[in-house]
Design a protein around this motif. Structure first.
Motif, PDB file in Angstrom:
ATOM      1  N   UNK A  20       0.842  -1.203   0.000  1.00 57.94           N
ATOM      2  CA  UNK A  20       0.000   0.000   0.000  1.00 57.94           C
ATOM      3  C   UNK A  20       0.877   1.252   0.000  1.00 57.94           C
ATOM      4  N   UNK A  21       1.911   1.227   0.823  1.00 62.01           N
ATOM      5  CA  UNK A  21       2.817   2.371   0.916  1.00 62.01           C
ATOM      6  C   UNK A  21       3.536   2.602  -0.405  1.00 62.01           C
ATOM      7  N   UNK A  22       3.976   1.526  -1.041  1.00 62.38           N
ATOM      8  CA  UNK A  22       4.649   1.652  -2.340  1.00 62.38           C
ATOM      9  C   UNK A  22       3.712   2.269  -3.372  1.00 62.38           C
ATOM     10  N   UNK A  23       2.451   1.863  -3.353  1.00 62.86           N
ATOM     11  CA  UNK A  23       1.471   2.442  -4.284  1.00 62.86           C
ATOM     12  C   UNK A  23       1.304   3.928  -4.008  1.00 62.86           C
ATOM     13  N   UNK A 150      -0.434  10.094  18.553  1.00 59.20           N
ATOM     14  CA  UNK A 150       0.984   9.879  18.834  1.00 59.20           C
ATOM     15  C   UNK A 150       1.890  10.075  17.618  1.00 59.20           C
ATOM     16  N   UNK A 151       1.289  10.237  16.447  1.00 58.72           N
ATOM     17  CA  UNK A 151       2.070  10.351  15.218  1.00 58.72           C
ATOM     18  C   UNK A 151       2.919  11.632  15.219  1.00 58.72           C
ATOM     19  N   UNK A 152       4.148  11.500  14.726  1.00 58.08           N
ATOM     20  CA  UNK A 152       5.038  12.634  14.527  1.00 58.08           C
ATOM     21  C   UNK A 152       5.273  12.804  13.034  1.00 58.08           C
ATOM     22  N   UNK A 153       5.278  14.032  12.508  1.00 54.41           N
ATOM     23  CA  UNK A 153       5.455  14.243  11.072  1.00 54.41           C
ATOM     24  C   UNK A 153       6.665  13.504  10.513  1.00 54.41           C
ATOM     25  N   UNK A 154       6.442  12.836   9.383  1.00 52.01           N
ATOM     26  CA  UNK A 154       7.507  12.119   8.703  1.00 52.01           C
ATOM     27  C   UNK A 154       7.759  10.697   9.168  1.00 52.01           C
ATOM     28  N   UNK A 155       7.010  10.230  10.166  1.00 56.40           N
ATOM     29  CA  UNK A 155       7.238   8.860  10.672  1.00 56.40           C
ATOM     30  C   UNK A 155       6.970   7.805   9.605  1.00 56.40           C
ATOM     31  N   UNK A 156       5.984   8.050   8.779  1.00 49.47           N
ATOM     32  CA  UNK A 156       5.635   7.112   7.703  1.00 49.47           C
ATOM     33  C   UNK A 156       5.731   7.861   6.379  1.00 49.47           C
ATOM     34  N   UNK A 157       6.239   7.192   5.341  1.00 49.28           N
ATOM     35  CA  UNK A 157       6.384   7.872   4.048  1.00 49.28           C
ATOM     36  C   UNK A 157       5.048   8.258   3.442  1.00 49.28           C
TER      37      UNK A 157
END
Length: 157
Positions: A20-23, A150-157
């Motif tokens: 999913x992330x690659x897409x 809890x998410x911080x900017x940039x944690x996931x592409x």
């Protein structure tokens, strides 16, 4: 609050989310403006009630320079004057593409033609892929009740 299932440590979920992330990353080279992409990610997540993705995409958009005013108005974009005609067309397509069951025929010809006025074919493909992948991510997170905040900017592409 704790998620029903830890998607980040489950190997099957990890393989699926990797694709999913690659897409989602593949659309970055298609010429769709990054601001438009972020607005669509946020709006679809709002519609689907995905707190984790609303948190993530609002923070990532702000980190990338999006204004608080525009982020706050995404949920009411039709009445807001801060979006371009192209962004409005993308948000409308995102809403109809997310609420497929609500519109008996799916995305209307009028909405599609309006999007085509503002985006070329590659950008439309990127927009459709963005709508499809964020809907998939939202469903994973909503079903497992992924907690937000809890998410911080940039944690996931």
């Amino acid at each position: 609050m704790e998620a029903r299932l830890d998607l980040l440590s489950n190997p099957v979920a990890g393989r699926i989310i990797k694709h999913f992330t690659a897409a989602g990353l593949a659309v970055k080279d298609a010429g769709l403006p990054a601001a438009t992409r972020e607005l669509v990610l946020l709006r679809v997540s709002q519609i689907n009630g995905c707190a984790f993705c609303v948190d993530m995409h609002s923070k990532d958009a702000a980190h990338a320079g999006e204004t608080a005013q525009r982020l706050h108005l995404v949920a009411a974009w039709r009445e807001a004057t801060v979006f371009t005609d192209a962004e409005r067309a993308a948000l409308e397509l995102a809403e109809e593409g997310t609420r497929i069951a609500d519109a008996a025929g799916g995305v209307s010809d009028e909405v599609w033609e309006n999007a085509r006025k503002h985006y070329d074919e590659d950008q439309l493909v990127a927009l459709i892929a963005t709508i499809a992948t964020i809907n998939a991510f939202n469903r994973f997170n909503v079903i497992v009740q992924q907690p937000a905040g809890w998410y911080e900017p940039g944690m996931h592409p």
